[in-house]
Design a protein around this motif. Structure first.
Motif, mmCIF file in Angstrom:
data_model
loop_
_atom_site.group_PDB
_atom_site.id
_atom_site.type_symbol
_atom_site.label_atom_id
_atom_site.label_comp_id
_atom_site.label_asym_id
_atom_site.label_seq_id
_atom_site.Cartn_x
_atom_site.Cartn_y
_atom_site.Cartn_z
ATOM 1 N N ALA A 139 48.341 -15.723 18.099
ATOM 2 C CA ALA A 139 47.992 -17.009 17.497
ATOM 3 C C ALA A 139 48.506 -18.169 18.345
ATOM 4 N N HIS A 140 49.727 -18.035 18.840
ATOM 5 C CA HIS A 140 50.272 -19.109 19.680
ATOM 6 C C HIS A 140 49.513 -19.232 21.006
ATOM 7 N N GLU A 141 49.118 -18.067 21.552
ATOM 8 C CA GLU A 141 48.362 -18.090 22.807
ATOM 9 C C GLU A 141 46.994 -18.752 22.616
ATOM 10 N N ILE A 142 46.386 -18.559 21.448
ATOM 11 C CA ILE A 142 45.059 -19.131 21.176
ATOM 12 C C ILE A 142 45.175 -20.621 20.872
ATOM 13 N N LYS A 143 46.229 -20.994 20.184
ATOM 14 C CA LYS A 143 46.353 -22.343 19.631
ATOM 15 C C LYS A 143 46.316 -23.432 20.709
ATOM 16 N N ASN A 144 47.055 -23.236 21.784
ATOM 17 C CA ASN A 144 47.146 -24.289 22.807
ATOM 18 C C ASN A 144 45.816 -24.553 23.523
ATOM 19 N N PRO A 145 45.160 -23.527 24.096
ATOM 20 C CA PRO A 145 43.861 -23.809 24.740
ATOM 21 C C PRO A 145 42.794 -24.297 23.754
ATOM 22 N N LEU A 146 42.921 -23.881 22.485
ATOM 23 C CA LEU A 146 41.952 -24.304 21.485
ATOM 24 C C LEU A 146 41.991 -25.817 21.292
ATOM 25 N N GLY A 147 43.192 -26.359 21.246
ATOM 26 C CA GLY A 147 43.327 -27.814 21.122
ATOM 27 C C GLY A 147 42.710 -28.530 22.312
ATOM 28 N N GLY A 148 42.897 -27.954 23.505
ATOM 29 C CA GLY A 148 42.319 -28.554 24.705
ATOM 30 C C GLY A 148 40.803 -28.520 24.695
ATOM 31 N N ILE A 149 40.228 -27.396 24.238
ATOM 32 C CA ILE A 149 38.763 -27.269 24.161
ATOM 33 C C ILE A 149 38.190 -28.314 23.201
ATOM 34 N N ARG A 150 38.824 -28.443 22.028
ATOM 35 C CA ARG A 150 38.323 -29.398 21.030
ATOM 36 C C ARG A 150 38.419 -30.831 21.545
ATOM 37 N N GLY A 151 39.564 -31.147 22.168
ATOM 38 C CA GLY A 151 39.754 -32.503 22.707
ATOM 39 C C GLY A 151 38.755 -32.832 23.798
ATOM 40 N N ALA A 152 38.495 -31.854 24.670
ATOM 41 C CA ALA A 152 37.529 -32.078 25.757
ATOM 42 C C ALA A 152 36.127 -32.282 25.199
ATOM 43 N N ALA A 153 35.783 -31.523 24.149
ATOM 44 C CA ALA A 153 34.463 -31.666 23.535
ATOM 45 C C ALA A 153 34.314 -33.047 22.890
ATOM 46 N N GLN A 154 35.352 -33.563 22.270
ATOM 47 C CA GLN A 154 35.303 -34.892 21.659
ATOM 48 C C GLN A 154 35.115 -35.988 22.712
ATOM 49 N N LEU A 155 35.860 -35.845 23.828
ATOM 50 C CA LEU A 155 35.722 -36.830 24.912
ATOM 51 C C LEU A 155 34.329 -36.785 25.510
ATOM 52 N N LEU A 156 33.800 -35.575 25.696
ATOM 53 C CA LEU A 156 32.460 -35.419 26.251
ATOM 54 C C LEU A 156 31.419 -36.039 25.317
ATOM 55 N N GLN A 157 31.604 -35.860 24.034
ATOM 56 C CA GLN A 157 30.676 -36.400 23.049
ATOM 57 C C GLN A 157 30.631 -37.930 23.102
ATOM 58 N N MET A 158 31.765 -38.546 23.393
ATOM 59 C CA MET A 158 31.821 -40.012 23.477
ATOM 60 C C MET A 158 31.081 -40.524 24.709
ATOM 61 N N GLU A 159 30.962 -39.690 25.743
ATOM 62 C CA GLU A 159 30.358 -40.145 27.004
ATOM 63 C C GLU A 159 28.848 -39.932 27.061
ATOM 64 N N ILE A 160 28.324 -38.978 26.300
ATOM 65 C CA ILE A 160 26.898 -38.657 26.432
ATOM 66 C C ILE A 160 26.085 -39.402 25.368
ATOM 67 N N GLU A 161 24.829 -39.661 25.710
ATOM 68 C CA GLU A 161 23.964 -40.406 24.804
ATOM 69 C C GLU A 161 22.855 -39.529 24.213
ATOM 70 N N SER A 162 22.558 -38.401 24.860
ATOM 71 C CA SER A 162 21.489 -37.528 24.382
ATOM 72 C C SER A 162 21.885 -36.861 23.063
ATOM 73 N N ARG A 163 20.992 -36.969 22.079
ATOM 74 C CA ARG A 163 21.261 -36.395 20.763
ATOM 75 C C ARG A 163 21.343 -34.866 20.837
ATOM 76 N N GLU A 164 20.495 -34.257 21.696
ATOM 77 C CA GLU A 164 20.512 -32.804 21.818
ATOM 78 C C GLU A 164 21.847 -32.319 22.375
ATOM 79 N N LEU A 165 22.359 -33.035 23.398
ATOM 80 C CA LEU A 165 23.648 -32.649 23.977
ATOM 81 C C LEU A 165 24.788 -32.867 22.986
ATOM 82 N N THR A 166 24.652 -33.916 22.153
ATOM 83 C CA THR A 166 25.681 -34.174 21.129
ATOM 84 C C THR A 166 25.749 -33.011 20.135
ATOM 85 N N GLU A 167 24.581 -32.418 19.840
ATOM 86 C CA GLU A 167 24.591 -31.258 18.941
ATOM 87 C C GLU A 167 25.390 -30.110 19.537
ATOM 88 N N TYR A 168 25.311 -29.954 20.866
ATOM 89 C CA TYR A 168 26.087 -28.886 21.512
ATOM 90 C C TYR A 168 27.588 -29.145 21.385
#
Length: 354
Positions: A139-168
């Motif tokens: 659980a501890h091994e999963i927890k740290n990279p999981l936070g990074g994945i979620r944070g990166a996805a949020q930042l990416l979502q703020m940068e893109i304008e395509s609705r289809e890519l936002t769904e991803y």
């Protein structure tokens, strides 16, 4: 060992093991209470009788006692069948050992069912401990990279304008949150402090009963078979409610076809067990709580692994309910066992009583 009189053997009455002190000619000097119960004969009848005659093959024990008398060995082990009054013969593991009194031996009989049960309990405890360490580390091994994945996805979502890519990116965030919830559930038993207070097991059962009946209002009867003499004990009430709820919820879900037919039943049964051994320890008194259902039974393919994490017999199940239940009960120095056949599944919770 003291040498004066039969009083020196009275400590054997505290043992669950069947014990007889025997002269090397086969005559019983002392039989403990457990042997008396197993044979279905009074101690007065057993003492003074020939112990080899209690076995289906008496000659083996006679030879063993003669060997002990002539110092051919310090201890001898073999398997045998013990005669019982009005019962089928009992398979036992026999241990013949010398005492420090010449011409005398101790014969110890371990019912093979009991031996298998003890071995199974030891495996359960070792397995639960290994599961706990594995879960915590994973659980501890999963927890740290999981936070990074979620944070990166949020930042990416703020940068893109395509609705289809936002769904991803939304899919990534949603799945990261789902995994985070799973990790939190894995870590829950290790995070929350053990809150000890007086626990009444029937209050625990009634709380679970009301929760289950609220969730499954049709086609399911939750019956009670309580021994109201069971005393309160010290424990974490919320943990025990969660443990019993996890087991009962699994049972209710397994009863889907029976619920549809209107004849599903779960029974809460409480009893006091006396002089029981589990978890490598012997207890004078223990609580037995049975959660019994009339469902299809635990699938054979997972019967030996139901307390492993992430093992589930139900489509969409997380496989954590029984693992967490076992963890919570073991924190009360107890154990959960399961006996299941089609039409009758019995989860038995054992907890030491004061």
């Amino acid at each position: 060992m003291p040498t004066a009189g039969p009083a020196r053997f009275q400590a054997f009455d505290l043992l669950a093991t069947l014990v007889a002190v025997v002269r090397t000619d086969g005559v019983v000097v002392f039989a403990n209470a457990a042997l008396e119960d197993a044979l279905g004969t009074s101690r007065r009848t057993i003492e003074g009788s020939q112990l080899p005659e209690c076995f289906t093959e008496p000659l083996i024990l006679q030879n063993a006692l003669e060997g002990a008398g002539s110092n051919e060995f310090a201890a001898l082990r073999y398997d045998a069948w013990l005669h019982r009054l009005n019962h089928e013969p009992l398979p036992v593991h026999v241990v013949v050992a010398q005492t420090d009194t010449p011409g005398e031996a101790i014969v110890e009989l371990l019912p093979l069912e009991q031996q298998a049960k003890q071995d199974r309990e030891e495996r359960l405890i070792d397995q639960a401990q290994a599961n706990k360490e594995l879960i915590r580390n994973l659980a501890h091994e999963i927890k740290n990279p999981l936070g990074g994945i979620r944070g990166a996805a949020q930042l990416l979502q703020m940068e893109i304008e395509s609705r289809e890519l936002t769904e991803y990116t939304q899919v990534i965030i949603h799945e990261a949150d789902r995994l985070q919830t799973l990790v939190d559930r894995l870590l829950a038993p290790h995070r929350r402090p053990h809150l000890v207070g007086d626990v009444n097991i029937h209050e625990v059962c009634e709380r679970v009963r009301s929760l289950i009946q609220a969730e499954f209002p049709k086609g399911l009867k939750v019956a009670r078979d309580y021994d109201i003499s069971i005393p309160d004990f010290r424990g974490d009430r919320e943990q025990l409610i969660q443990a019993v709820l996890n087991i009962t919820h699994n049972a209710a879900q397994a009863l889907a076809e029976r619920r549809a037919a209107g004849d599903a039943q779960i029974t809460f049964k409480t009893r006091i067990a006396r002089q029981v051994t589990f978890g490598k320890q012997r207890y004078r008194l223990a609580l037995e709580l049975h959660v019994i259902d009339n469902g299809p039974g635990v699938p054979d393919s997972i019967k030996d692994r139901i307390f492993y994490p992430l093992v589930s017999g139900r489509e969409g199940g997380s496989g954590l309910g029984l693992t967490l239940a076992q963890t919570f009960v073991q924190q009360h120095h107890g154990l959960i066992e399961c006996d299941s056949v089609a039409g009758h599944t019995d989860f038995k919770i054992l907890i030491p009583l004061p």
